[in-house]
Design an enzyme around this catalytic site. Structure first.
Site, PDB file in Angstrom:
ATOM      1  N   GLY A  49       0.967  -0.817  -0.029  1.00 39.64           N
ATOM      2  CA  GLY A  49      -0.085  -0.126   0.479  1.00 39.64           C
ATOM      3  C   GLY A  49       0.310   0.917   0.045  1.00 39.64           C
ATOM      4  O   GLY A  49       1.802   1.359  -0.097  1.00 39.64           O
ATOM      5  N   ILE A  50      -0.106   2.241   0.685  1.00 37.85           N
ATOM      6  CA  ILE A  50       1.766   3.474   0.046  1.00 37.85           C
ATOM      7  C   ILE A  50       1.647   3.683   1.259  1.00 37.85           C
ATOM      8  O   ILE A  50       2.685   4.064   1.511  1.00 37.85           O
ATOM      9  CB  ILE A  50      -0.444   4.547   0.916  1.00 37.85           C
ATOM     10  CG1 ILE A  50      -1.322   5.319  -0.246  1.00 37.85           C
ATOM     11  CG2 ILE A  50       0.424   6.367   1.522  1.00 37.85           C
ATOM     12  CD1 ILE A  50      -0.745   5.317  -1.862  1.00 37.85           C
ATOM     13  N   CYS A  51       1.922   2.824   2.108  1.00 36.62           N
ATOM     14  CA  CYS A  51       2.310   2.233   3.758  1.00 36.62           C
ATOM     15  C   CYS A  51       4.229   2.440   3.169  1.00 36.62           C
ATOM     16  O   CYS A  51       5.034   3.371   3.380  1.00 36.62           O
ATOM     17  CB  CYS A  51       1.866   1.990   4.827  1.00 36.62           C
ATOM     18  SG  CYS A  51       3.337   1.596   6.344  1.00 36.62           S
ATOM     19  N   GLY A 193       0.860  18.715   9.768  1.00 38.78           N
ATOM     20  CA  GLY A 193       0.313  17.743  10.239  1.00 38.78           C
ATOM     21  C   GLY A 193       1.850  16.867   9.995  1.00 38.78           C
ATOM     22  O   GLY A 193       2.764  17.275   9.381  1.00 38.78           O
ATOM     23  N   ALA A 194       2.184  15.892   9.950  1.00 34.53           N
ATOM     24  CA  ALA A 194       3.292  14.701  10.204  1.00 34.53           C
ATOM     25  C   ALA A 194       3.704  14.551   8.933  1.00 34.53           C
ATOM     26  O   ALA A 194       4.539  15.299   8.888  1.00 34.53           O
ATOM     27  CB  ALA A 194       2.402  13.420  10.967  1.00 34.53           C
ATOM     28  N   VAL A 282      -5.940  13.525   4.085  1.00 29.30           N
ATOM     29  CA  VAL A 282      -6.470  12.670   3.038  1.00 29.30           C
ATOM     30  C   VAL A 282      -8.004  12.294   3.066  1.00 29.30           C
ATOM     31  O   VAL A 282      -8.654  12.874   4.486  1.00 29.30           O
ATOM     32  CB  VAL A 282      -5.531  11.338   3.790  1.00 29.30           C
ATOM     33  CG1 VAL A 282      -4.433  12.029   3.994  1.00 29.30           C
ATOM     34  CG2 VAL A 282      -6.457  10.963   4.879  1.00 29.30           C
ATOM     35  N   HIS A 455      21.025   2.097  33.383  1.00 30.45           N
ATOM     36  CA  HIS A 455      21.895   3.350  33.485  1.00 30.45           C
ATOM     37  C   HIS A 455      22.900   3.163  31.965  1.00 30.45           C
ATOM     38  O   HIS A 455      23.576   1.918  32.545  1.00 30.45           O
ATOM     39  CB  HIS A 455      21.682   3.833  34.418  1.00 30.45           C
ATOM     40  CG  HIS A 455      22.726   5.436  34.516  1.00 30.45           C
ATOM     41  ND1 HIS A 455      22.682   6.300  34.060  1.00 30.45           N
ATOM     42  CD2 HIS A 455      24.433   5.527  34.801  1.00 30.45           C
ATOM     43  CE1 HIS A 455      24.375   6.705  34.363  1.00 30.45           C
ATOM     44  NE2 HIS A 455      24.355   6.179  34.492  1.00 30.45           N
TER      45      HIS A 455
END
Length: 476
Positions: A49-51, A193-194, A282, A455
């Protein structure tokens, strides 16, 4: 390898047919295969897909290139590294991104085959609620199938408005922004936006003069205000121009440039750039495959579903992912796909908690969040405790040269419940997972601050932020 079909194979019967092979569709298909359901996934393009092909994965490749270049150019001396005549090859940066997408898409195809899911390359259109006809790119019918259940996972596309006509050459979407043949000298980005923020970071690091225009009062307007304001300060240091509270009236191509007319504080202004990137949102891909004829209910150009089962109002038809509306996130689509398949199989799982979805922006410094903002929590009637720990006080952040930003945690003052978490800084998109898990397990501020963190790590800042909320912080 894509299966070829002929008319002798038509009307094959499936348990599950999935329209769309993005992060919702292909994940649903694989889960269905794992559960022994006879499944087919239909998509005219490469799986992912687009992703995978035009969004999440290739953009992270571009952003990593920018991060490395920026580190060497502007911070190399801090690490004792000197690089003379440092340059970059823009076309190779783009090529690397495309190569990664191609490899990932092929991997998905292999996973589909491994899980015994059929794959049809084509465009599916409903004949009935249990039948699909399949067409090629020339609208010629190449196949037809029947299925007991059909899942729509067709995703979404960039919103287009009449005043900003996208020609994909001078006025572009995020897709074209990833494959430009030449780097623009000046870029205007409409929408903060992002997507807009990530491309602003990428192009500004490489030397493009970037202007961001946002109608809301802050960039990343859905994030905690303090996070948005901190990011704006770092972007301004990069000489990115930011115009918030600004309305774009129109964008017009004039020769080799684009002229943008805008209104800011009641005054009209005009800006000129080589390229304009429209990233104003979108809209669902709901057209052209027979939803109207079937009577599938829509809302705001998305498919309306029961968000516990993902059923539409038409029996046997389900929908998942961006096509059903916000949040438009790949990881949400994937989980909706799995949940939907599990429901069809008969497993009654706990519904997805949409208030516990991580949101991530992969610029530098990175931004990640989950749950309530401080403002939202107060509006919801909570009395809150807020803990904040700056990376400036983190030994690991000093050691790796990433001192910008902070961790901010919001707790219910009465019961100690973690209501929200907000991080701006290095590896924020990785650090947020601990806090998503904490909210899922109903962790309290005390349980977080009493959990021993290794740590030196950046994740210690989460423990310190919780401690600060309760007056127990050690390093601040």
């Amino acid at each position: 390898m894509t299966k070829t079909r002929n008319y002798k194979q038509m009307n094959k019967q499936y348990d599950i047919a999935i329209l769309g092979g993005g992060p919702g569709g292909y994940v649903a298909a694989i889960r269905a295969g794992q559960l022994g359901l006879k499944t087919v996934v239909i998509d005219k393009d490469n799986l992912g897909g687009i992703c995978l092909n035009w969004g999440c994965i290739p953009t992270k490749s571009l952003l990593k290139n920018a991060e490395i270049y920026d580190t060497i150019k502007n911070h190399g001396k801090d690490f004792g590294i000197t690089a003379k005549d440092l340059t970059f090859d823009f076309k190779r940066i783009i090529q690397r991104s495309r190569g990664i997408s191609d490899r990932m898409s092929k991997s998905v195809e292999m996973l589909i085959k491994k899980n015994k899911v059929d794959r049809i390359r084509g465009f599916g259109k409903f004949k009935s609620n249990t039948e699909l006809n399949i067409f090629d790119e020339n609208s010629k019918q190449i196949d037809s199938i029947k299925a007991n259940n059909i899942i729509i996972a067709t995703g979404a596309r960039p919103t287009e408005v009449p005043s900003i006509l996208i020609d994909r050459k001078k006025i572009i979407t995020s897709t074209e922004a990833m494959i430009l043949s030449e780097q623009p000298k000046e870029l205007i980005i409409i929408g903060a936006g992002a997507i807009g923020i990530e491309f602003a970071y990428f192009y500004s690091v490489l030397g493009t003069k970037v202007t961001i225009i946002e109608i809301m009062d802050e960039i990343l307007p859905i994030e905690d205000k303090e996070v948005s304001q901190t990011l704006a300060k770092t972007f301004k240091k990069r000489k990115i121009d930011i115009l918030t509270g600004t309305m774009v009236e129109k964008a017009v191509v004039k020769g080799k440039k684009v002229e943008v007319t805008l209104t800011v504080k009641g005054e009209k202004k005009k800006l000129i750039a080589d390229i304009v990137l429209s990233s104003i949102g979108v809209t669902g891909n709901v057209d052209g495959f027979g939803l109207e004829e079937l009577g599938v209910e829509l809302y705001k150009n998305h498919i309306k579903v029961n968000k516990e089962t993902y059923e539409t109002n038409v029996p046997g038809i389900f929908a998942i992912g961006d096509v059903i509306g916000p949040p438009w996130l790949a990881h949400v689509a994937s989980h909706e796909g799995i949940h939907c398949i599990e429901y069809i199989k008969g497993n009654r799982n706990k519904p997805i908690d949409y208030n516990n979805i991580p949101a991530c922006t992969y610029c530098q410094p990175q931004v990640a969040s989950v749950g309530y903002t401080e403002e939202n929590a107060k509006e919801a009637g909570y009395e809150i405790k807020v803990g904040k720990f700056p990376f400036m006080a983190s030994g690991k952040a000093f050691a790796v040269g990433e001192r910008d930003g902070f961790v901010k945690l919001i707790f219910d003052a009465k019961y100690g419940e973690l209501l929200g978490a907000h991080i701006i800084g290095s590896e924020a998109t990785e650090l947020i997972a601990e806090l998503v898990m904490a909210r899922e397990l109903e962790a309290t501020g005390e349980s977080i601050l009493k959990t021993i963190h290794a740590h030196p790590t950046l994740s210690e800042s989460i423990m310190e932020a919780a401690a600060q909320a309760y007056g127990e912080a050690i390093h601040i």
